[in-house]
Scaffold this active site. Sequence first.
Site, short mmCIF file in Angstrom:
data_model
loop_
_atom_site.label_atom_id
_atom_site.label_comp_id
_atom_site.label_asym_id
_atom_site.label_seq_id
_atom_site.Cartn_x
_atom_site.Cartn_y
_atom_site.Cartn_z
N PRO A 45 0.85 -1.33 0.01
CG PRO A 45 -0.05 -1.06 2.31
CD PRO A 45 0.55 -1.96 1.25
CG ASP A 46 -0.79 5.04 -1.73
OD1 ASP A 46 -1.45 4.91 -0.91
OD2 ASP A 46 -0.93 5.47 -3.04
CG PHE A 47 2.78 7.04 3.07
CD1 PHE A 47 2.95 5.68 3.90
CD2 PHE A 47 3.99 7.97 3.50
CE1 PHE A 47 3.95 5.40 4.40
CE2 PHE A 47 5.11 7.22 3.95
CZ PHE A 47 5.03 5.96 4.42
NE ARG A 48 1.16 12.38 1.89
CZ ARG A 48 2.49 12.19 2.19
NH1 ARG A 48 2.94 11.05 1.26
NH2 ARG A 48 3.18 12.46 3.24
CG ASN A 119 8.83 3.60 -3.78
OD1 ASN A 119 7.98 4.59 -3.23
ND2 ASN A 119 8.25 2.76 -5.01
CG ASP A 121 9.42 -1.29 -2.63
OD1 ASP A 121 10.47 -0.83 -3.50
OD2 ASP A 121 8.14 -0.89 -3.20
CG HIS A 138 12.35 9.15 1.41
ND1 HIS A 138 11.12 9.42 0.74
CD2 HIS A 138 12.87 10.28 1.13
CE1 HIS A 138 10.85 10.57 0.74
NE2 HIS A 138 12.11 11.15 0.78
CB CYS A 146 22.29 -0.07 17.45
SG CYS A 146 22.26 0.30 19.04
CB CYS A 149 26.36 0.87 19.89
SG CYS A 149 25.86 -0.52 19.18
CB CYS A 170 21.72 -3.16 19.79
SG CYS A 170 23.31 -3.26 19.46
CB CYS A 173 24.64 -1.27 23.54
SG CYS A 173 23.60 -0.41 21.99
P1 CNA Z 1 2.12 8.82 -1.64
O1 CNA Z 1 2.02 10.18 -0.83
O2 CNA Z 1 1.01 7.82 -0.86
O3 CNA Z 1 1.47 8.97 -2.97
C1 CNA Z 1 1.25 7.94 -3.95
C2 CNA Z 1 0.87 8.50 -5.04
O4 CNA Z 1 0.71 7.42 -6.15
C3 CNA Z 1 -0.67 8.97 -5.30
O5 CNA Z 1 -0.74 10.24 -5.94
C4 CNA Z 1 -1.56 7.85 -5.50
O6 CNA Z 1 -2.66 8.46 -6.39
C5 CNA Z 1 -0.75 7.30 -6.76
N1 CNA Z 1 -0.81 6.02 -6.92
C6 CNA Z 1 -1.14 5.04 -6.14
N2 CNA Z 1 -1.20 3.73 -6.99
C7 CNA Z 1 -1.04 4.00 -8.16
C8 CNA Z 1 -0.96 3.20 -9.23
N3 CNA Z 1 -1.14 2.02 -9.37
N4 CNA Z 1 -0.68 4.13 -10.47
C9 CNA Z 1 -0.58 5.45 -10.46
N5 CNA Z 1 -0.65 6.28 -9.42
C10 CNA Z 1 -0.64 5.46 -8.31
O7 CNA Z 1 3.58 8.19 -1.92
P2 CNA Z 1 4.80 9.05 -1.99
O8 CNA Z 1 5.77 8.02 -2.47
O9 CNA Z 1 4.36 10.14 -3.05
O10 CNA Z 1 5.20 9.38 -0.81
C11 CNA Z 1 6.67 9.52 -0.17
C12 CNA Z 1 6.67 8.54 0.97
C13 CNA Z 1 5.80 7.14 0.73
C14 CNA Z 1 8.11 8.03 0.98
O11 CNA Z 1 8.76 8.42 1.99
C15 CNA Z 1 7.99 6.47 0.65
O12 CNA Z 1 9.12 6.06 1.78
C16 CNA Z 1 6.64 6.26 1.55
N6 CNA Z 1 6.34 4.76 0.82
C17 CNA Z 1 6.97 3.85 0.41
C18 CNA Z 1 6.30 2.46 0.25
C19 CNA Z 1 7.26 1.69 -0.80
O13 CNA Z 1 8.36 1.82 -0.56
N7 CNA Z 1 6.46 0.84 -1.32
C20 CNA Z 1 5.05 2.26 0.39
C21 CNA Z 1 4.25 3.38 1.19
C22 CNA Z 1 4.89 4.51 1.57
#
Ligand code: CNA
Length: 292
Positions: A45-48, A119, A121, A138, A146, A149, A170, A173
């Site tokens: 899942p993404d964040f937003r 990302n 991941d 990121h 840790c 240490c 850790c 420590c």
């Molecule tokens: P975000 O803020 O969650 O935004 C994600 C964006 O991608 C949104 O605009 C969505 O509409 C869009 N989106 C989601 N799915 C799709 C899709 N299939 N196709 C097209 N667009 C899509 O995430 P950001 O990366 O902008 O924010 C930065 C954060 C999220 C970073 O610090 C990451 O570390 C962090 N994050 C990473 C992961 C990962 O590593 N996979 C997962 C969740 C959050």
Amino acid sequence: LKLDEPAEDPVLKSFNLEAAAEYMSKCSNVVVMAGAGISTSAGIPDFRSPGTGLYSQLEKYNLPFPEAVFHLDFFRTNPKPFFLLAKELYPQKFTPTPTHYFIRLLEEKKKLLRVFTQNIDSLERVAGISTDKIVEAHGTFFTSHCLDCREEYDLEFIKEIIFKDEIPHCKKCDGIVKPDIVFFGEKLPARFNDCVHSDFSKADFLIIIGTSLKVAPFNRLLTFVDKNCPRLLINMEPAGNSNQDMGFGALLYGKKANRRDVFHQSTCDEGVSELAKSLGWEDEFSKLLKSE
Ligand code: CNA
């Protein structure tokens, strides 16, 4: 625009994916800026994103505000929510998406200058993109340290503990062990700054993909390319914000005449397949996907 300033010619013939692809076919220093949206089709899942994004599922952790889970001060006093979330975020399988493979194809075609990913991941590595082409802005879950240490731990160590719903400590420590992902209030890796300096002035095409462009300083990078460098955003929704006068905000909120920006609204995977098609790479792209 002042009256005595001549209007600048547009860089692209039109502002769609085909025109972007036509321009890109002549480029050899493509920079990609990627976000969580390139990995959602791998089940992470993404964040937003409303409903499915992790921020909308944090109520159960009783946080003062959703981002607190990634604040270092909060983590030091209460690391539990972060590790519960890390367990949820942990991919069932590390399977890159077609978008990751498209970036690899860019490298194979000798067009990729660098992929800057937000990302954590590590799916860019898993997809076989060379590590020197990747900037994990990121950080990564791959290694941990840790907090006290600085002893290093690997992914297996962390995984075993978080799946038991425990907090990793850790062995030397007893300090808390934190994955090397960048929390709010922490510096970005030195490699990020080095590559930003060397790459953005050199870039001849910028692809921004799967990001809401909400997190600074990453979201400012798109303003660092030359004013004649086209910028292609592939995302499900508009990104950036209305007060970014040079960013996509300006384009999307109609503050500036467009010369070089394209917003292609689609999923990342659909967007890159269409782009591959417009570039005449359809067969190679599907061959690459089948071979993986
Ligand atoms: P975000 O803020 O969650 O935004 C994600 C964006 O991608 C949104 O605009 C969505 O509409 C869009 N989106 C989601 N799915 C799709 C899709 N299939 N196709 C097209 N667009 C899509 O995430 P950001 O990366 O902008 O924010 C930065 C954060 C999220 C970073 O610090 C990451 O570390 C962090 N994050 C990473 C992961 C990962 O590593 N996979 C997962 C969740 C959050």
